[in-house]
Design a protein around this motif. Structure first.
Motif, PDB file in Angstrom:
ATOM      1  N   ALA A 272       0.808  -1.220   0.000  1.00  0.00           N
ATOM      2  CA  ALA A 272       0.000   0.000   0.000  1.00  0.00           C
ATOM      3  C   ALA A 272       0.838   1.266   0.000  1.00  0.00           C
ATOM      4  O   ALA A 272       0.456   2.261  -0.631  1.00  0.00           O
ATOM      5  N   THR A 273       1.979   1.262   0.684  1.00  0.00           N
ATOM      6  CA  THR A 273       2.680   2.527   0.927  1.00  0.00           C
ATOM      7  C   THR A 273       4.033   2.662   0.246  1.00  0.00           C
ATOM      8  O   THR A 273       4.665   3.708   0.348  1.00  0.00           O
ATOM      9  N   ILE A 274       4.503   1.646  -0.450  1.00  0.00           N
ATOM     10  CA  ILE A 274       5.753   1.806  -1.209  1.00  0.00           C
ATOM     11  C   ILE A 274       5.675   2.985  -2.184  1.00  0.00           C
ATOM     12  O   ILE A 274       6.627   3.764  -2.290  1.00  0.00           O
ATOM     13  N   PRO A 275       4.560   3.179  -2.908  1.00  0.00           N
ATOM     14  CA  PRO A 275       4.511   4.326  -3.820  1.00  0.00           C
ATOM     15  C   PRO A 275       4.543   5.687  -3.116  1.00  0.00           C
ATOM     16  O   PRO A 275       4.817   6.700  -3.763  1.00  0.00           O
ATOM     17  N   ILE A 276       4.260   5.727  -1.825  1.00  0.00           N
ATOM     18  CA  ILE A 276       4.188   7.008  -1.117  1.00  0.00           C
ATOM     19  C   ILE A 276       5.515   7.360  -0.454  1.00  0.00           C
ATOM     20  O   ILE A 276       6.069   8.446  -0.680  1.00  0.00           O
ATOM     21  N   THR A 277       6.034   6.465   0.360  1.00  0.00           N
ATOM     22  CA  THR A 277       7.252   6.755   1.122  1.00  0.00           C
ATOM     23  C   THR A 277       8.337   5.694   0.940  1.00  0.00           C
ATOM     24  O   THR A 277       9.402   5.822   1.545  1.00  0.00           O
ATOM     25  N   GLY A 278       8.080   4.673   0.146  1.00  0.00           N
ATOM     26  CA  GLY A 278       8.998   3.553   0.101  1.00  0.00           C
ATOM     27  C   GLY A 278       8.781   2.625   1.283  1.00  0.00           C
ATOM     28  O   GLY A 278       9.450   1.594   1.399  1.00  0.00           O
ATOM     29  N   THR A 279       7.869   2.999   2.158  1.00  0.00           N
ATOM     30  CA  THR A 279       7.479   2.264   3.368  1.00  0.00           C
ATOM     31  C   THR A 279       8.625   2.184   4.369  1.00  0.00           C
ATOM     32  O   THR A 279       9.585   1.434   4.204  1.00  0.00           O
ATOM     33  N   GLY A 280       8.459   2.976   5.425  1.00  0.00           N
ATOM     34  CA  GLY A 280       9.406   2.912   6.527  1.00  0.00           C
ATOM     35  C   GLY A 280       8.862   1.965   7.589  1.00  0.00           C
ATOM     36  O   GLY A 280       9.303   0.834   7.700  1.00  0.00           O
ATOM     37  N   ILE A 281       7.902   2.457   8.375  1.00  0.00           N
ATOM     38  CA  ILE A 281       7.269   1.771   9.516  1.00  0.00           C
ATOM     39  C   ILE A 281       8.293   1.100  10.435  1.00  0.00           C
ATOM     40  O   ILE A 281       7.946   0.251  11.239  1.00  0.00           O
ATOM     41  N   ASN A 282       9.541   1.481  10.286  1.00  0.00           N
ATOM     42  CA  ASN A 282      10.629   0.921  11.085  1.00  0.00           C
ATOM     43  C   ASN A 282      11.746   1.964  11.143  1.00  0.00           C
ATOM     44  O   ASN A 282      12.532   2.073  10.199  1.00  0.00           O
ATOM     45  N   PRO A 283      11.828   2.741  12.217  1.00  0.00           N
ATOM     46  CA  PRO A 283      12.841   3.806  12.288  1.00  0.00           C
ATOM     47  C   PRO A 283      14.270   3.312  12.124  1.00  0.00           C
ATOM     48  O   PRO A 283      15.107   4.023  11.545  1.00  0.00           O
ATOM     49  N   ALA A 284      14.580   2.120  12.600  1.00  0.00           N
ATOM     50  CA  ALA A 284      15.942   1.596  12.451  1.00  0.00           C
ATOM     51  C   ALA A 284      16.252   1.339  10.984  1.00  0.00           C
ATOM     52  O   ALA A 284      17.345   1.671  10.504  1.00  0.00           O
ATOM     53  N   ARG A 285      15.307   0.754  10.271  1.00  0.00           N
ATOM     54  CA  ARG A 285      15.493   0.504   8.831  1.00  0.00           C
ATOM     55  C   ARG A 285      15.724   1.810   8.088  1.00  0.00           C
ATOM     56  O   ARG A 285      16.596   1.921   7.230  1.00  0.00           O
ATOM     57  N   SER A 286      14.940   2.847   8.415  1.00  0.00           N
ATOM     58  CA  SER A 286      15.079   4.142   7.746  1.00  0.00           C
ATOM     59  C   SER A 286      16.394   4.810   8.118  1.00  0.00           C
ATOM     60  O   SER A 286      17.060   5.410   7.266  1.00  0.00           O
ATOM     61  N   LEU A 287      16.794   4.722   9.383  1.00  0.00           N
ATOM     62  CA  LEU A 287      18.041   5.343   9.828  1.00  0.00           C
ATOM     63  C   LEU A 287      19.254   4.684   9.191  1.00  0.00           C
ATOM     64  O   LEU A 287      20.177   5.375   8.714  1.00  0.00           O
ATOM     65  N   GLY A 288      19.280   3.358   9.172  1.00  0.00           N
ATOM     66  CA  GLY A 288      20.428   2.659   8.607  1.00  0.00           C
ATOM     67  C   GLY A 288      20.655   3.011   7.152  1.00  0.00           C
ATOM     68  O   GLY A 288      21.783   3.329   6.735  1.00  0.00           O
ATOM     69  N   ALA A 289      19.582   2.983   6.355  1.00  0.00           N
ATOM     70  CA  ALA A 289      19.708   3.308   4.935  1.00  0.00           C
ATOM     71  C   ALA A 289      20.061   4.779   4.730  1.00  0.00           C
ATOM     72  O   ALA A 289      20.891   5.118   3.874  1.00  0.00           O
ATOM     73  N   ALA A 290      19.460   5.668   5.519  1.00  0.00           N
ATOM     74  CA  ALA A 290      19.718   7.108   5.365  1.00  0.00           C
ATOM     75  C   ALA A 290      21.147   7.462   5.750  1.00  0.00           C
ATOM     76  O   ALA A 290      21.800   8.264   5.081  1.00  0.00           O
ATOM     77  N   LEU A 291      21.635   6.883   6.822  1.00  0.00           N
ATOM     78  CA  LEU A 291      22.977   7.226   7.296  1.00  0.00           C
ATOM     79  C   LEU A 291      24.058   6.768   6.328  1.00  0.00           C
ATOM     80  O   LEU A 291      25.035   7.494   6.071  1.00  0.00           O
ATOM     81  N   ILE A 292      23.895   5.593   5.768  1.00  0.00           N
ATOM     82  CA  ILE A 292      24.907   5.088   4.833  1.00  0.00           C
ATOM     83  C   ILE A 292      24.772   5.754   3.463  1.00  0.00           C
ATOM     84  O   ILE A 292      25.777   6.055   2.814  1.00  0.00           O
ATOM     85  N   TYR A 293      23.558   6.022   3.030  1.00  0.00           N
ATOM     86  CA  TYR A 293      23.355   6.726   1.758  1.00  0.00           C
ATOM     87  C   TYR A 293      23.751   8.191   1.893  1.00  0.00           C
ATOM     88  O   TYR A 293      24.459   8.748   1.048  1.00  0.00           O
ATOM     89  N   ASN A 294      23.292   8.856   2.945  1.00  0.00           N
ATOM     90  CA  ASN A 294      23.743  10.185   3.368  1.00  0.00           C
ATOM     91  C   ASN A 294      23.609  11.257   2.282  1.00  0.00           C
ATOM     92  O   ASN A 294      24.586  11.900   1.880  1.00  0.00           O
ATOM     93  N   LYS A 295      22.387  11.471   1.828  1.00  0.00           N
ATOM     94  CA  LYS A 295      22.089  12.548   0.881  1.00  0.00           C
ATOM     95  C   LYS A 295      21.096  13.506   1.517  1.00  0.00           C
ATOM     96  O   LYS A 295      20.309  13.138   2.384  1.00  0.00           O
ATOM     97  N   ASP A 296      21.120  14.761   1.039  1.00  0.00           N
ATOM     98  CA  ASP A 296      20.300  15.807   1.668  1.00  0.00           C
ATOM     99  C   ASP A 296      18.813  15.485   1.638  1.00  0.00           C
ATOM    100  O   ASP A 296      18.103  15.697   2.631  1.00  0.00           O
TER     101      ASP A 296
END
Length: 323
Positions: free
Chosen positions: A263-287
């Motif tokens: 349902a939500t991949i088209p909207i946000t890529g689906t987080g629903i898991n702060p650790a999953r979002s943090l890990g990917a964001a920190l290593i990708y590290n774009k504005d």
């Protein structure tokens, strides 16, 4: 008149009103289940117990594996110019849901199989675990997610950066409020399912269901018929029959993750898991990733809190039960 009243009383006792099937467990007079005691807010003794650290390690490893498999799946779909040559959104959803099913099954007996700070937060609000353990779990989950994404980048650095590294952002065409709402509702579905699937009262409430022999038929359409050939074993429909198995808690939890992702991949890529979002964001590290990152913490925590309150107050009515 007194004798008549006595007859009425005896008759009422002899022919008791029958409760609807499956609700007998809701009677407070004769419970056929044991309610676990509420966890203390602080349990200093945990810090000297090896089981406490073993549980944290289990959360770390599970979240690392979760990020590794799921981010690689996301990258694999993004790499191809034709979605029909990949597993597509359905495959991504399956990767997330399937990994949660497998990892919760593996770690439930050790740590409870949270693998998600939002789940841990919801269980903390319901006093299913101590604050000490909750904080430790969240730290280990975040570290595991960071390491999982880092492992992928270590041997696929160019592709990782080119394909977005599985980082969550609000898709173009959607506002931040839409993304926040998607995260709140999606996490609510997940955490509510966790509470229901692990409820001590569930087995008693559903005792009329013959769970010793259950056939669970899951029907899913394969890749869209626009593809010249299907990537799945059956071209149009898959039927999975699970016989002679009792219902397992990881199954509905993983299935909830699967459905929320659809349902939500088209909207946000689906987080629903702060650790999953943090890990990917920190290593990708774009504005852009950091601009939207707050959504993937605030949304899941609000959704988890609402699910905890709904289950404990409305479904279980725990504050209203007689002591």
């Amino acid at each position: 008149m007194e004798g008549q009243n006595e007859d009425v009383r005896l008759g009422a006792n002899k022919y008791k009103e029958r409760q609807p099937i499956g609700t007998a467990a809701q009677s407070q007079d004769a419970k056929d289940y044991k309610e676990p005691p509420a966890a203390q807010l602080f349990e200093p003794g945990e810090l000297s117990s090896w089981s406490f650290y073993r549980a944290g390690i289990a959360e770390f490893v599970a979240t690392l594996l979760f990020l590794y498999i799921t981010v690689l799946t996301v990258m694999g779909v993004g790499k191809s110019s034709s979605k029909c040559s990949t597993v597509g959104i359905q495959g991504i959803a399956w990767a997330f849901g399937g990994m949660i099913f497998a990892l919760v099954y593996c770690t439930a007996g050790i740590s409870g199989g949270h693998i998600n700070p939002a789940v841990t937060f919801g269980l903390l609000l319901a006093r299913k675990l101590s604050l000490t353990r909750a904080v430790f779990y969240m730290i280990m989950q975040c570290l595991g997610a960071i390491c999982g994404a880092a492992v992928i980048k270590s041997f696929q650095k160019t592709q990782y950066e080119r394909l977005g590294g599985g980082a969550n952002t609000v898709s173009s065409g959607y506002s931040n409020s839409s993304g926040l709402g998607a995260e709140i509702v999606g996490t609510f579905v997940l955490v509510y399912t966790v509470f229901s699937a692990t409820d001590a009262k569930r087995n008693a409430r559903d005792s009329h269901v013959p769970v010793s022999k259950i056939t669970v038929s899951l029907a899913f359409f394969s890749v869209s018929k626009c593809c010249s050939s299907s990537l799945l074993p059956f071209e149009d429909l898959i039927l999975v029959n699970l016989n002679e198995y009792q219902i397992l808690a990881p199954l509905p939890i993983g299935f909830a993750v699967f459905l929320v992702h659809l349902a939500t991949i088209p909207i946000t890529g689906t987080g629903i898991n702060p650790a999953r979002s943090l890990g990917a964001a920190l290593i990708y590290n774009k504005d852009q990733t950091w601009d939207d990152h707050w959504i993937f913490w605030i949304g899941p925590f609000i959704g988890a809190a609402l699910a905890a309150l709904y289950h404990q107050i409305v479904i279980r009515a725990i504050p209203f039960k007689s002591k």
